[in-house]
Enzyme design. Sequence first.
Site, short mmCIF file in Angstrom:
data_model
loop_
_atom_site.label_atom_id
_atom_site.label_comp_id
_atom_site.label_asym_id
_atom_site.label_seq_id
_atom_site.Cartn_x
_atom_site.Cartn_y
_atom_site.Cartn_z
NE ARG A 239 8.70 -17.25 61.27
CZ ARG A 239 9.12 -17.97 60.21
NH1 ARG A 239 9.97 -17.45 59.35
NH2 ARG A 239 8.65 -19.17 59.99
CD GLU A 268 6.18 -12.24 56.75
OE1 GLU A 268 5.75 -13.27 56.16
OE2 GLU A 268 7.30 -12.21 57.30
CG HIS A 287 8.30 -15.45 54.54
ND1 HIS A 287 7.65 -15.30 55.73
CD2 HIS A 287 9.14 -16.51 54.73
CE1 HIS A 287 8.05 -16.22 56.59
NE2 HIS A 287 8.96 -16.97 55.99
N1 NAI Z 1 12.71 -16.71 55.57
C1 NAI Z 1 12.38 -17.98 55.47
O1 NAI Z 1 11.74 -18.40 54.53
C2 NAI Z 1 12.83 -18.93 56.52
C3 NAI Z 1 13.01 -18.52 57.82
N2 NAI Z 1 13.41 -19.39 58.77
C4 NAI Z 1 13.60 -18.90 60.13
O2 NAI Z 1 14.97 -19.01 60.46
C5 NAI Z 1 15.09 -19.31 61.83
C6 NAI Z 1 16.33 -20.14 62.07
O3 NAI Z 1 16.18 -21.40 61.47
P1 NAI Z 1 17.22 -22.58 61.76
O4 NAI Z 1 18.60 -22.06 61.64
O5 NAI Z 1 16.80 -23.72 60.93
O6 NAI Z 1 16.87 -22.85 63.27
P2 NAI Z 1 17.84 -23.45 64.40
O7 NAI Z 1 16.94 -23.92 65.47
O8 NAI Z 1 18.80 -24.40 63.80
O9 NAI Z 1 18.64 -22.18 64.90
C7 NAI Z 1 18.10 -21.19 65.72
C8 NAI Z 1 19.21 -20.71 66.61
O10 NAI Z 1 18.75 -19.57 67.32
C9 NAI Z 1 19.38 -19.63 68.59
N3 NAI Z 1 18.70 -18.78 69.53
C10 NAI Z 1 17.56 -19.04 70.23
N4 NAI Z 1 17.29 -18.00 71.04
C11 NAI Z 1 18.27 -17.08 70.85
C12 NAI Z 1 18.54 -15.81 71.40
N5 NAI Z 1 17.76 -15.28 72.34
N6 NAI Z 1 19.61 -15.13 70.96
C13 NAI Z 1 20.42 -15.66 70.01
N7 NAI Z 1 20.24 -16.88 69.47
C14 NAI Z 1 19.16 -17.58 69.88
C15 NAI Z 1 19.32 -21.09 68.96
O11 NAI Z 1 20.25 -21.42 69.95
C16 NAI Z 1 19.66 -21.75 67.64
O12 NAI Z 1 21.03 -22.00 67.53
C17 NAI Z 1 13.81 -20.06 62.19
O13 NAI Z 1 13.35 -19.66 63.44
C18 NAI Z 1 12.82 -19.74 61.12
O14 NAI Z 1 11.75 -19.00 61.66
C19 NAI Z 1 13.70 -20.69 58.48
C20 NAI Z 1 13.54 -21.15 57.21
C21 NAI Z 1 13.05 -20.33 56.14
O1 AKG Z 2 6.98 -22.00 53.90
C1 AKG Z 2 7.78 -21.11 53.68
O2 AKG Z 2 8.20 -20.80 52.57
C2 AKG Z 2 8.30 -20.33 54.87
C3 AKG Z 2 9.51 -20.96 55.41
C4 AKG Z 2 9.81 -20.47 56.77
O3 AKG Z 2 9.66 -19.34 57.09
C5 AKG Z 2 10.28 -21.44 57.75
O4 AKG Z 2 10.53 -22.60 57.39
O5 AKG Z 2 10.40 -21.06 58.92
#
Ligand code: NAI
Ligand code: AKG
Length: 536
Positions: A239, A268, A287
């Site tokens: 993010r 964004e 993104h």
């Molecule tokens: N660029 C994109 O298109 C995408 C971006 N994302 C982003 O990726 C992020 C991670 O996704 P997932 O791995 O599926 O989520 P997840 O919930 O599996 O992992 C997030 C991790 O962050 C940790 N965390 C929370 N607060 C923290 C802190 N202060 N310091 C260090 N670690 C901390 C949590 O303990 C957890 O292990 C999401 O928040 C989402 O916004 C997700 C999918 C697509």
């Molecule tokens: O919809 C998308 O492509 C964004 C995905 C994403 O950022 C998320 O799943 O957190």
Amino acid sequence: MAKFNILIAGNNDPISSIGIDLLKAEPSFDVTVNMNLKAEDAMVEASREAHAIIVRSGAKVTAKVLDAAKNLKVVGRAGVGVDNIDIPYASKRGVVVMNTPGGNTVSTAEHAFGLMMSLSRKVPQAHASVIGGKWERKNFQGAELNKKTLAVLGMGRIGTEFAKRAQAFGMTVVAYDPYLSANRAEMLKVELRDNLDDAVKDADFITMHMPLTPETKHMLNETRLRLCKKGVRVINCARGGLVDDNALAKLLEEGHVGGAALDVYEVEPPPADYALLKAPNVVFTPHLGASTEEAQESVGIEIAEQVKENLLHGTVVNAVNMPNVDPKTLAEIGPFLRFGEILGRLISQIAPQRAEFLRVNYSGNLGKMDTTLVSRGVLKGYLERPIGADQVNLINAVGTAENLGLRFTESRVPEPTEFSDLIEVEVGSGENKAVISGSFFGGDPRIVKINGRRVEATPEGTLLLLENDDRPGMIGAYGTILGKHQVNIANMSLSRNVEGGTALTLLTLDSTPPQAVIQELEKIPGVKRVYCMELE
Ligand SMILES: NC(=O)C1=CN([C@@H]2O[C@H](COP(=O)(O)OP(=O)(O)OC[C@H]3O[C@@H](n4cnc5c(N)ncnc54)[C@H](O)[C@@H]3O)[C@@H](O)[C@H]2O)C=CC1
Ligand SMILES: O=C(O)CCC(=O)C(=O)O
């Protein structure tokens, strides 16, 4: 048949057509797809009639949108991050918000890893140079990943997948995640650091995989970036806002940060004059982390299924603002949930005013179950009278109680009391409190105690609770008055503390007596209190 309006809202970022078709195939759903909803006002107008809104990251579900959408029950996010949805406000409005964790994990981890490789080998710059007719091999010397140290900040689903790939490339992986157990870190063969500065200071590469929260905002700021080794490379595919983009631009210009690969930005899309866009050694994507056929199909189908099941059957899966309830659990806890609501409604009619606490205590079999929802049901039932039945639900009940200054707690013990299952609800302030307990007899709910006195009543119809001196003739006096007003007594339960002390009479009535009849009952000599409690 109830009709539901579903809005699939976006800003040129549709969900998979399979998900859309799945919703369109349901006869009771009227599905609208609108991908021109960047502006809040447009989103407000499009949402007015919606029972469900489904978004990716392009459309924002703000408080204004939530207020306009009067029928709204559920917001579905086809993806992980829910920062484009005002969750606290949705909870306040009683709208369930669901996402689809896991569906885009591999795609995002692969994209982030691809960004790291592009960055270390300057692929985009070399590509542009070749297209420009040049052959500048010495300008594009890169760095190997092998034997380098990688810091993974946020070791959840995506961080874990990223780390596995990095290990396969010969990198040493250091992890920082305050919620990751030492056992899990050991299993994943990563060096867990308790302190963020310790995690980043020796890293050659840093990758971020956590949500943006007040705690994680600007986690990589100028001070922390300066603490890192000169030449450190930063990857952010989670993010915008986790990194301070202006500080990053400055340190890239200075050469302290050796490169950055970004899929997400504080703004964004970033405006043309965004400082980072002019910084050296950067790789950008718009993104795209989850933008693969596989991920979109997966999250599109998942969110369509989840929203459909919620609207049709009340199933709650992957909700971020209430506990999950799958159909099996819903069937299991359904009777307890309904009884909990009734106990809440009952106690709200006998509890002292301006109560400061509401406690729900479970014992026996119920003490072994996950009763979170049942407790929310109690709270909902309790709040319906003061707040309005249409204003409180299982999602906003806890927040509503907090706003009223009502402390809500629950406790569970697996040992049975005199009943194999017991739900006890206590409401009051200090020592001044009302207590109602319920149990199940052969699967049927029963009210078994009121203010510590043993009673027995089926929770249906109208209950009349009378507290009076324990002396002859009281029951006859009640019966005469109720009979005179054509109010039939269906059931009666009596209890007293000591002979000649105070007696409690609980009557189940076939109809609700008018207020004038209650006043007549109150005037009977020896009557201390009369409560008329409606259960529906
Ligand atoms: N660029 C994109 O298109 C995408 C971006 N994302 C982003 O990726 C992020 C991670 O996704 P997932 O791995 O599926 O989520 P997840 O919930 O599996 O992992 C997030 C991790 O962050 C940790 N965390 C929370 N607060 C923290 C802190 N202060 N310091 C260090 N670690 C901390 C949590 O303990 C957890 O292990 C999401 O928040 C989402 O916004 C997700 C999918 C697509
Ligand atoms: O919809 C998308 O492509 C964004 C995905 C994403 O950022 C998320 O799943 O957190």
